[in-house]
Design a protein around this motif. Structure first.
Motif, PDB file in Angstrom:
ATOM      1  N   VAL A   1      21.455  48.837  21.436  1.00 59.00           N
ATOM      2  CA  VAL A   1      21.866  47.835  20.445  1.00 59.00           C
ATOM      3  C   VAL A   1      22.723  46.776  21.129  1.00 59.00           C
ATOM      4  O   VAL A   1      23.579  47.097  21.968  1.00 59.00           O
ATOM      5  CB  VAL A   1      22.649  48.496  19.297  1.00 59.00           C
ATOM      6  CG1 VAL A   1      23.140  47.445  18.305  1.00 59.00           C
ATOM      7  CG2 VAL A   1      21.782  49.538  18.593  1.00 59.00           C
TER       8      VAL A   1
ATOM      9  N   ASP B   1      28.662  45.057  14.544  1.00 59.72           N
ATOM     10  CA  ASP B   1      29.714  46.054  14.807  1.00 59.72           C
ATOM     11  C   ASP B   1      29.840  46.270  16.314  1.00 59.72           C
ATOM     12  O   ASP B   1      28.903  46.748  16.961  1.00 59.72           O
ATOM     13  CB  ASP B   1      29.348  47.372  14.119  1.00 59.72           C
ATOM     14  CG  ASP B   1      30.445  48.423  14.265  1.00 59.72           C
ATOM     15  OD1 ASP B   1      31.469  48.138  14.915  1.00 59.72           O
ATOM     16  OD2 ASP B   1      30.268  49.541  13.722  1.00 59.72           O
TER      17      ASP B   1
ATOM     18  N   HIS C   1      25.182  43.099  20.591  1.00 56.25           N
ATOM     19  CA  HIS C   1      26.070  42.465  19.624  1.00 56.25           C
ATOM     20  C   HIS C   1      25.492  41.124  19.172  1.00 56.25           C
ATOM     21  O   HIS C   1      24.767  40.452  19.909  1.00 56.25           O
ATOM     22  CB  HIS C   1      27.464  42.260  20.221  1.00 56.25           C
ATOM     23  CG  HIS C   1      28.496  41.924  19.200  1.00 56.25           C
ATOM     24  ND1 HIS C   1      28.866  40.625  18.925  1.00 56.25           N
ATOM     25  CD2 HIS C   1      29.214  42.712  18.365  1.00 56.25           C
ATOM     26  CE1 HIS C   1      29.776  40.626  17.973  1.00 56.25           C
ATOM     27  NE2 HIS C   1      30.021  41.889  17.611  1.00 56.25           N
TER      28      HIS C   1
ATOM     29  N   MET D   1      28.777  49.534  17.840  1.00 64.01           N
ATOM     30  CA  MET D   1      27.358  49.840  17.982  1.00 64.01           C
ATOM     31  C   MET D   1      26.783  49.354  19.309  1.00 64.01           C
ATOM     32  O   MET D   1      25.718  49.817  19.732  1.00 64.01           O
ATOM     33  CB  MET D   1      26.565  49.198  16.831  1.00 64.01           C
ATOM     34  CG  MET D   1      26.773  49.852  15.483  1.00 64.01           C
ATOM     35  SD  MET D   1      26.010  51.496  15.397  1.00 64.01           S
ATOM     36  CE  MET D   1      24.272  51.093  15.575  1.00 64.01           C
TER      37      MET D   1
ATOM     38  N   VAL E   1      19.100  53.204  20.049  1.00 69.24           N
ATOM     39  CA  VAL E   1      18.405  53.509  18.802  1.00 69.24           C
ATOM     40  C   VAL E   1      16.916  53.325  19.077  1.00 69.24           C
ATOM     41  O   VAL E   1      16.495  52.244  19.491  1.00 69.24           O
ATOM     42  CB  VAL E   1      18.859  52.586  17.648  1.00 69.24           C
ATOM     43  CG1 VAL E   1      18.014  52.855  16.397  1.00 69.24           C
ATOM     44  CG2 VAL E   1      20.340  52.779  17.343  1.00 69.24           C
TER      45      VAL E   1
ATOM     46  N   LYS F   1      24.748  51.408  22.128  1.00 71.27           N
ATOM     47  CA  LYS F   1      24.210  52.673  21.635  1.00 71.27           C
ATOM     48  C   LYS F   1      22.689  52.594  21.554  1.00 71.27           C
ATOM     49  O   LYS F   1      22.128  51.606  21.062  1.00 71.27           O
ATOM     50  CB  LYS F   1      24.780  53.008  20.253  1.00 71.27           C
ATOM     51  CG  LYS F   1      26.247  53.433  20.282  1.00 71.27           C
ATOM     52  CD  LYS F   1      26.695  53.910  18.907  1.00 71.27           C
ATOM     53  CE  LYS F   1      28.126  54.430  18.958  1.00 71.27           C
ATOM     54  NZ  LYS F   1      28.576  54.931  17.636  1.00 71.27           N
TER      55      LYS F   1
ATOM     56  N   ALA G   1      17.936  51.104  11.496  1.00 70.05           N
ATOM     57  CA  ALA G   1      17.580  52.167  12.434  1.00 70.05           C
ATOM     58  C   ALA G   1      16.224  52.767  12.084  1.00 70.05           C
ATOM     59  O   ALA G   1      15.412  53.083  12.961  1.00 70.05           O
ATOM     60  CB  ALA G   1      18.660  53.246  12.430  1.00 70.05           C
TER      61      ALA G   1
ATOM     62  N   ASP H   1      23.465  44.027  16.125  1.00 68.53           N
ATOM     63  CA  ASP H   1      24.389  44.409  15.057  1.00 68.53           C
ATOM     64  C   ASP H   1      25.739  43.752  15.304  1.00 68.53           C
ATOM     65  O   ASP H   1      26.130  43.483  16.449  1.00 68.53           O
ATOM     66  CB  ASP H   1      24.553  45.934  15.009  1.00 68.53           C
ATOM     67  CG  ASP H   1      25.144  46.404  13.694  1.00 68.53           C
ATOM     68  OD1 ASP H   1      24.372  46.716  12.765  1.00 68.53           O
ATOM     69  OD2 ASP H   1      26.384  46.434  13.579  1.00 68.53           O
TER      70      ASP H   1
END
Length: 288
Positions: free
Chosen positions: A141, A128, A143, A131, A136, A134, A106, A126
């Motif tokens: 973000v 997760d 996957h 995430m 940033v 989201k 980040a 990412d």
């Protein structure tokens, strides 16, 4: 806009040594600061000091670029900025993906220096699922399932790995398989890559350990200097004085005085003459 996928810098084909290539960003940073202050020209000595190298090395490095400056004037700042930027490939757009959007990822995404230096963050990725989506640094973000399509769609050739060490090699392999040929690795591990793939490793813990070594060495040198200064200012210890036998001393007393070494020999001989008997005989008790 040209992308990094179809354009590669010409530094290797022109035979510029890797050590020189590693110093070019240092020169560019110093020159950019001069340009922002509207400084028109700079001498090799001034620029070398700003970049942290010696002037002879700087002139040698610039000779690979075909730039020799003007005697008595120096180097044209704006021209050097362009020349080095072109050599490093920064006059074109380089889309970059950052994989691993934890605290470090980040922070990298929020770094404002990418855009001004020819890099565009094309995607943040990412593993997760929480995430996904989201924002940033103004970018949503995505996957890791979408990694290959993201690289293909954006013509990405540079990847940044900011994952935990355990996931870094797998991410690296996926990036390479998808066409990434340059990787900046922030994960605390060594990556294995095939020929033709460049990896630059940034390990903050190693850098801190090197600094700790230098701090320890400096502390040791300071302690040694303090000890040397303390020894220089301390009063000299009293030296034992040698007591020579008095001329009037009895033979027994003279016998106990030091009579060793070249300096003592004449004294012992004089004592012996002074204590001779009436017939010139040497007394029976004499220094051994």
């Amino acid at each position: 806009m040209a992308t990094g996928r179809t354009h590669r810098p010409a530094t290797r084909s022109r035979g510029i040594p890797e050590a020189t290539v590693a110093r070019l960003p240092l020169y560019l940073r110093a020159l950019t600061a001069l340009s922002e202050r509207s400084v028109p020209t700079v001498s090799s000595e001034e620029l070398a000091a700003a970049a942290g190298v010696n002037s002879a090395k700087l002139r040698k490095d610039f000779s690979y670029l075909g730039s020799y400056g003007t005697r008595g004037v120096g180097y044209d700042v704006e021209y050097l900025v362009y020349q080095i930027s072109r050599e490093l490939g920064l006059t074109q757009d380089w889309p970059v993906v950052i994989v691993g959007i934890g605290n470090l990822g980040a922070a990298l995404a929020n770094y404002g220096g990418f855009a001004s230096r020819g890099f565009r963050v094309a995607a943040l990725i990412d593993a997760d699922p929480a995430m996904a989506g989201k924002p940033v640094a103004g970018i949503a973000v995505q996957h890791t399932d979408e990694l290959e399509s993201i690289i293909s769609d954006n013509g990405v050739s540079i990847g940044v790995i900011a994952t935990p060490a355990g996931a870094a090699q797998q991410v690296c392999e996926r990036l390479v398989a998808a066409g990434v040929t340059s990787i900046l690795n922030f994960a605390p591990t060594v990556l294995s890559v095939p020929d033709g793939v460049d990896v630059r490793k940034v390990d903050l813990s190693i850098e801190l350990q090197i600094l700790a070594f230098h701090e320890q060495r400096k502390a040791g040198e300071e302690a040694a200097q303090d000890a040397a200064q303390a020894g220089a200012t301390a009063p000299a210890p009293a030296r034992a004085s040698r007591v020579l036998p008095d001329a009037a001393a009895t033979p027994a007393t003279a016998a106990t005085g030091p009579a060793t070494g070249a300096a003592a020999a004449p004294v012992a001989s004089a004592d012996a003459r002074d204590n001779q008997g009436p017939d010139g005989d040497v007394p029976a008790v004499m220094p051994a």
